[in-house]
Design a protein around this motif. Structure first.
Motif, short mmCIF file in Angstrom:
data_model
loop_
_atom_site.label_atom_id
_atom_site.label_comp_id
_atom_site.label_asym_id
_atom_site.label_seq_id
_atom_site.Cartn_x
_atom_site.Cartn_y
_atom_site.Cartn_z
N VAL A 50 -1.37 6.25 11.31
CA VAL A 50 -0.18 6.60 12.10
C VAL A 50 0.14 8.09 11.98
O VAL A 50 0.68 8.69 12.90
N TYR A 51 -0.20 8.67 10.83
CA TYR A 51 0.05 10.11 10.64
C TYR A 51 -1.03 10.93 11.36
O TYR A 51 -0.74 11.72 12.26
N GLN A 52 -2.29 10.77 10.91
CA GLN A 52 -3.34 11.68 11.36
C GLN A 52 -3.83 11.35 12.77
O GLN A 52 -3.82 12.20 13.64
N ALA A 86 8.97 21.01 7.53
CA ALA A 86 8.77 20.92 8.98
C ALA A 86 8.62 19.46 9.41
O ALA A 86 9.18 19.02 10.42
N HIS A 87 7.87 18.70 8.62
CA HIS A 87 7.64 17.28 8.92
C HIS A 87 8.98 16.52 8.96
O HIS A 87 9.28 15.82 9.94
N GLU A 88 9.78 16.66 7.93
CA GLU A 88 11.04 15.90 7.86
C GLU A 88 12.05 16.39 8.89
O GLU A 88 12.84 15.61 9.42
N LEU A 89 12.01 17.70 9.18
CA LEU A 89 12.90 18.23 10.22
C LEU A 89 12.52 17.65 11.59
O LEU A 89 13.39 17.21 12.35
N ALA A 90 11.21 17.61 11.89
CA ALA A 90 10.78 17.09 13.19
C ALA A 90 11.17 15.62 13.36
O ALA A 90 11.48 15.17 14.47
N HIS A 91 11.21 14.88 12.26
CA HIS A 91 11.65 13.48 12.33
C HIS A 91 13.07 13.35 12.86
O HIS A 91 13.46 12.29 13.34
N GLN A 92 13.90 14.38 12.71
CA GLN A 92 15.29 14.26 13.17
C GLN A 92 15.30 13.98 14.68
O GLN A 92 16.17 13.26 15.17
N PRO A 134 1.46 -0.20 6.20
CA PRO A 134 2.21 0.36 7.34
C PRO A 134 2.22 1.89 7.35
O PRO A 134 2.25 2.48 8.42
N PHE A 135 2.21 2.51 6.17
CA PHE A 135 2.26 3.97 6.14
C PHE A 135 0.89 4.57 5.86
O PHE A 135 0.75 5.58 5.20
N GLY A 136 -0.14 3.91 6.39
CA GLY A 136 -1.51 4.41 6.21
C GLY A 136 -1.75 5.68 7.02
O GLY A 136 -0.94 6.06 7.87
N PRO A 142 10.20 11.17 -9.40
CA PRO A 142 8.93 10.87 -8.74
C PRO A 142 9.24 10.25 -7.38
O PRO A 142 9.75 9.15 -7.31
N PHE A 143 9.00 11.00 -6.33
CA PHE A 143 9.40 10.57 -5.00
C PHE A 143 8.57 11.35 -4.00
O PHE A 143 8.16 12.47 -4.28
N ALA A 144 8.36 10.78 -2.83
CA ALA A 144 7.66 11.51 -1.76
C ALA A 144 8.70 12.33 -1.01
O ALA A 144 9.37 13.18 -1.60
N ALA A 145 8.83 12.12 0.27
CA ALA A 145 9.85 12.78 1.08
C ALA A 145 10.22 11.82 2.18
O ALA A 145 9.35 11.14 2.72
N LEU A 146 11.50 11.73 2.48
CA LEU A 146 11.96 10.80 3.51
C LEU A 146 12.97 11.51 4.40
O LEU A 146 13.84 12.23 3.91
N GLU A 147 12.86 11.23 5.70
CA GLU A 147 13.64 11.95 6.71
C GLU A 147 15.06 11.43 6.86
O GLU A 147 15.57 11.34 7.98
N THR A 148 15.73 11.05 5.77
CA THR A 148 17.10 10.54 5.84
C THR A 148 17.93 11.43 6.79
O THR A 148 17.82 12.65 6.74
N SER A 181 0.81 -1.24 0.00
CA SER A 181 0.00 0.00 0.00
C SER A 181 0.83 1.28 0.00
O SER A 181 0.34 2.32 0.40
N PHE A 182 2.08 1.20 -0.38
CA PHE A 182 2.88 2.42 -0.43
C PHE A 182 3.20 2.73 -1.89
O PHE A 182 3.65 1.85 -2.63
N GLY A 183 2.96 3.96 -2.30
CA GLY A 183 2.97 4.32 -3.71
C GLY A 183 4.33 4.40 -4.38
O GLY A 183 4.40 4.49 -5.61
N1 TRP Z 1 8.72 8.48 6.45
C1 TRP Z 1 8.23 9.14 5.26
C2 TRP Z 1 7.54 10.39 5.77
O1 TRP Z 1 8.17 11.35 6.03
C3 TRP Z 1 7.33 8.26 4.42
C4 TRP Z 1 8.03 7.11 3.77
C5 TRP Z 1 8.09 5.84 4.22
C6 TRP Z 1 8.83 7.14 2.58
N2 TRP Z 1 8.85 5.07 3.39
C7 TRP Z 1 9.31 5.83 2.38
C8 TRP Z 1 9.14 8.13 1.67
C9 TRP Z 1 10.14 5.52 1.28
C10 TRP Z 1 9.95 7.82 0.60
C11 TRP Z 1 10.44 6.53 0.40
O2 TRP Z 1 6.40 10.42 6.08
#
Ligand code: TRP
Ligand code: ZN
Length: 459
Positions: A388-390, A316-322, A383-385, A290-296, A142-144
């Motif tokens: 967990v976010y909302q 802000a979202h990815e920064l807070a993940h740090q 898992p990333f439904g 084509p990519f979302a965002a990830l808190e690497t 279920s992850f795009g």
């Molecule tokens: N954790 C990412 C977020 O900030 C979402 C995510 C999970 C993701 N797996 C990924 C993004 C793989 C890109 C690639 O919400």
């Protein structure tokens, strides 16, 4: 009976027991092939902990072919006759343990290594795996977006969450085993490498260039990120001297500055709210992919499209993940609302800080739904439904409403401080909230995290 007589009588029994324990391998036994994660039991491996990875690869960008080695420094938690690493695809050419050739077998994503001399309990040991091949991305239910090492039109990137790192290096792929990293990537002209941590070396080899990125602060493997393309750089001095390095893919023509201009202020705001920014640097890697965002860790990766759509809210979202996820990391994937709920709530905090006009009531209105499902028990099928976010973020707002602003923000800071660098589960957060507020919060957390139906808005 004298002592020596007693000893004479039991000596053969003792000898037999000793022999048995050696034969049965009690001193040395195989490390397990999974850590028993409640969502994904096969991920990771038992019996050892990694302290450092050195991933050294030659990358043929056009063919998307990698060759090189990964060196792993680890510590044995028990005597190991064999142990496992996770690796998806690729061809192994040699493996050594402590410099001696080792034998190995592969079964799906499990690489089982048999050292020529077993590794004693508590010993540190060095594994070197030489390999090559064309990495294949993997998919998460279920992850795009695919995860792993991925070639796209104008480059390559690697993004791991939750199990993509094993598509390009052998790894103990579970968030409970954090390690530091050295990434050494050699790419042909005219490519450049963006990475996490600090760029500590650029060597011109004539028709190729070797980039070394050092991530000295420990991180979970899902937070390793690299990208190969060509980049413009924008360097900003952040609060308390934290350098902010933004690496923006050259082919992006629209300006990105307006999405990044508040980054330094954001770091300042979160410093005050969560505690000091925890790592040596921050920034971003922005890709024309084509990519979302990830808190690497230290340098989140964004697809330009999401940055354009979500603007600084996703920053802000990815920064807070740090803080939430990277510094304080869930011990299992089941508790990932501790990542996503917190990072989502941090978006609300930032927007409210920027323009305080009762943002929270509006967010609540727009977000509440009865049927998210329990965020404390996400489905392995999604898992990333949204839950967990909302609903994760709403859980924090419900907590804040219940215990008040002062106790709520002290709870966030105390939780970060107490568990900095470590792994946590939901009970660790609940414990801090109860301690700081002096309240029993069982009912609140049970309803918000585990009931099927979303509780209604707190009074
Ligand atoms: N954790 C990412 C977020 O900030 C979402 C995510 C999970 C993701 N797996 C990924 C993004 C793989 C890109 C690639 O919400
Ligand atoms: Zn997130």
């Amino acid at each position: 009976m004298t002592l020596s007589r007693t000893f004479q009588r039991i000596a053969p029994i003792v000898a037999a027991l000793l022999a048995l324990s050696c034969v049965s391998g009690a001193r040395f036994s195989p490390g397990s092939s999974g850590v028993g994660d409640p969502l994904y039991p096969g991920l990771g491996n038992g019996g050892y902990e990694v302290s450092h990875y050195t991933v050294s690869l030659d990358v043929d960008v056009d063919r998307n072919f990698i060759s090189g080695s990964t060196g792993i420094q680890a510590n044995a938690k028990k005597g190991l006759s064999s142990f496992n690493l996770d690796l998806r695809g690729l061809t192994i050419t040699a493996i050594s343990v402590n410099g001696l050739p080792a034998t190995y077998t592969r079964d799906g994503n499990e690489l089982t290594i048999v050292p020529s001399r077993p590794v004693p309990a508590r010993a540190s040991f060095q594994v070197d795996v030489a390999y090559e091949g064309q990495p294949s991305p993997d998919h998460v239910p279920s992850f795009g977006f695919p995860v792993g090492w991925i070639k796209y039109r104008t480059g390559i990137y690697a993004a791991g969450e939750p199990w993509g790192s094993s598509t390009w290096y052998p790894v103990n792929e579970h968030p409970s085993d954090k390690a530091s990293y050295t990434l050494v990537l050699t790419v042909p002209e005219p490519y450049e490498v963006a990475g996490i941590g600090e760029l500590t070396g650029v060597i011109d080899n004539g028709d190729s260039t070797t980039y070394t990125w050092e991530a000295r602060d420990e991180l979970a493997s899902y937070l390793v990120g690299v990208a190969i393309s060509r980049f413009d750089e924008i360097v900003v001095e952040g609060p308390q001297g934290v350098p902010i390095l933004n690496m923006i893919q050259e082919t992006i023509e629209e300006p990105v500055e307006r999405h990044l201009e508040n980054t330094s202020k954001m770091v300042g705001f979160f410093n005050d709210t969560f505690g000091p920014y925890p790592f040596e640097s921050f920034g971003s890697i922005i890709l024309d992919a084509p990519f979302a965002a990830l808190e690497t860790q230290t340098r989140p990766i964004y697809g330009f499209d999401i940055l354009r759509l979500a603007g600084e809210r996703v920053v802000a979202h990815e920064l807070a993940h740090q803080w939430f996820g990277n510094l304080v990391t869930p011990a299992t994937w089941e508790d990932m609302w501790l990542n996503e709920g917190f990072a989502t709530y941090a978006e609300w905090l930032w927007l409210d800080y920027k323009s305080p006009n009762d943002e929270f009531a509006a967010f609540w209105e727009n977000t509440w739904r009865p049927d998210y499902g329990p965020p404390g028990k996400p489905s392995p099928e999604a898992p990333f439904g949204q839950t967990v976010y909302q609903r994760g973020a709403m859980t924090l707002h419900a907590l804040r409403t219940d215990i008040g602003d002062d106790a709520f923000f002290r709870t966030l800071r105390e939780y970060v401080l107490r568990h900095a660098g470590g792994n946590v589960s939901t009970s660790d957060f609940v414990a801090v909230a109860e301690e700081v507020s002096g309240k029993n919060l069982d009912g609140l957390f049970r309803a918000w995290l585990y009931d099927d139906v979303t509780p209604s808005a707190p009074e």
